[in-house]
Design a protein around this motif. Structure first.
Motif, PDB file in Angstrom:
ATOM      1  N   CYS A 117       2.027   4.704   1.333  1.00  0.00           N
ATOM      2  CA  CYS A 117       1.995   5.309   2.660  1.00  0.00           C
ATOM      3  C   CYS A 117       3.010   6.432   2.717  1.00  0.00           C
ATOM      4  O   CYS A 117       3.926   6.504   1.928  1.00  0.00           O
ATOM      5  CB  CYS A 117       2.275   4.290   3.750  1.00  0.00           C
ATOM      6  N   VAL A 143     -12.583   0.633   5.883  1.00  0.00           N
ATOM      7  CA  VAL A 143     -11.149   0.485   5.634  1.00  0.00           C
ATOM      8  C   VAL A 143     -10.978   0.387   4.129  1.00  0.00           C
ATOM      9  O   VAL A 143     -11.494  -0.531   3.505  1.00  0.00           O
ATOM     10  CB  VAL A 143     -10.577  -0.769   6.330  1.00  0.00           C
ATOM     11  N   ASN A 144     -10.304   1.374   3.564  1.00  0.00           N
ATOM     12  CA  ASN A 144     -10.102   1.439   2.115  1.00  0.00           C
ATOM     13  C   ASN A 144     -11.434   1.314   1.367  1.00  0.00           C
ATOM     14  O   ASN A 144     -11.527   0.638   0.349  1.00  0.00           O
ATOM     15  CB  ASN A 144      -9.111   0.370   1.648  1.00  0.00           C
ATOM     16  N   TRP A 184       0.934   4.226  12.666  1.00  0.00           N
ATOM     17  CA  TRP A 184       0.605   2.817  12.475  1.00  0.00           C
ATOM     18  C   TRP A 184       1.680   1.956  13.126  1.00  0.00           C
ATOM     19  O   TRP A 184       2.858   2.297  13.125  1.00  0.00           O
ATOM     20  CB  TRP A 184       0.528   2.495  10.991  1.00  0.00           C
ATOM     21  N   VAL A 239      -5.334  -3.499  10.717  1.00  0.00           N
ATOM     22  CA  VAL A 239      -5.086  -2.350   9.840  1.00  0.00           C
ATOM     23  C   VAL A 239      -3.667  -2.476   9.303  1.00  0.00           C
ATOM     24  O   VAL A 239      -2.726  -2.716  10.061  1.00  0.00           O
ATOM     25  CB  VAL A 239      -5.261  -1.034  10.622  1.00  0.00           C
ATOM     26  N   ASN A 240      -3.532  -2.322   7.997  1.00  0.00           N
ATOM     27  CA  ASN A 240      -2.224  -2.427   7.342  1.00  0.00           C
ATOM     28  C   ASN A 240      -1.613  -1.055   7.121  1.00  0.00           C
ATOM     29  O   ASN A 240      -2.320  -0.052   7.004  1.00  0.00           O
ATOM     30  CB  ASN A 240      -2.366  -3.147   6.001  1.00  0.00           C
ATOM     31  N   ASP A 290      -3.179   2.061   5.044  1.00  0.00           N
ATOM     32  CA  ASP A 290      -4.631   1.984   4.887  1.00  0.00           C
ATOM     33  C   ASP A 290      -5.290   3.339   5.110  1.00  0.00           C
ATOM     34  O   ASP A 290      -4.771   4.200   5.825  1.00  0.00           O
ATOM     35  CB  ASP A 290      -5.236   0.976   5.868  1.00  0.00           C
ATOM     36  N   ASP A 291      -6.459   3.490   4.498  1.00  0.00           N
ATOM     37  CA  ASP A 291      -7.282   4.694   4.646  1.00  0.00           C
ATOM     38  C   ASP A 291      -8.511   4.302   5.466  1.00  0.00           C
ATOM     39  O   ASP A 291      -9.353   3.541   5.009  1.00  0.00           O
ATOM     40  CB  ASP A 291      -7.691   5.221   3.274  1.00  0.00           C
ATOM     41  N   ILE A 347      -0.958   5.776   8.710  1.00  0.00           N
ATOM     42  CA  ILE A 347      -2.203   5.484   8.006  1.00  0.00           C
ATOM     43  C   ILE A 347      -2.997   6.780   7.982  1.00  0.00           C
ATOM     44  O   ILE A 347      -2.629   7.754   8.641  1.00  0.00           O
ATOM     45  CB  ILE A 347      -3.021   4.366   8.700  1.00  0.00           C
ATOM     46  N   ALA A 386       0.827  -1.194   0.000  1.00  0.00           N
ATOM     47  CA  ALA A 386       0.000   0.000   0.000  1.00  0.00           C
ATOM     48  C   ALA A 386       0.865   1.250   0.000  1.00  0.00           C
ATOM     49  O   ALA A 386       1.972   1.261   0.533  1.00  0.00           O
ATOM     50  CB  ALA A 386      -0.916  -0.003   1.226  1.00  0.00           C
TER      51      ALA A 386
END
Length: 91
Positions: free
Chosen positions: A4, A61-62, A37, A76-77, A80-81, A28, A2
């Motif tokens: 970031c 999440v996303n 994060w 949560v990665n 992520d949004d 994030i 992702a």
């Protein structure tokens, strides 16, 4: 992987002064704002840290809706949004 933003440095606040310690912080987006994060971060943990105790809240999440019963297990990665929207009612 992702997308970031990473920041070099950590801001520590003490009596309105900011000190910088070298390091990298992964970020994030939480409601369009940067949020730090860390590995293993869950929706439930974010809500605790932000003190979000609203009885009616929508979490995405996303762009994907997360059910309330999944907050504790949704990891949560990095990058992520997250959207946490408090629903209000009135008349």
């Amino acid at each position: 992987m992702a997308n970031c933003d990473s920041y070099v440095g950590v801001a520590l606040h003490a009596t309105r002064k900011t000190y910088l310690i070298l390091g990298v912080i992964n970020i994030i987006k939480l409601n369009n704002r940067d949020f730090p994060w860390e590995e293993g971060l869950t929706i439930e943990e974010i809500m605790k840290r932000k003190k979000f105790i609203f009885p009616k809240i929508i979490v995405k999440v996303n762009g994907k809706h997360i059910e309330k019963e999944d907050y504790a297990t949704t990891i949560v990665n990095d990058g992520d949004d997250i959207k946490m929207i408090h629903l209000l009612a009135g008349g």
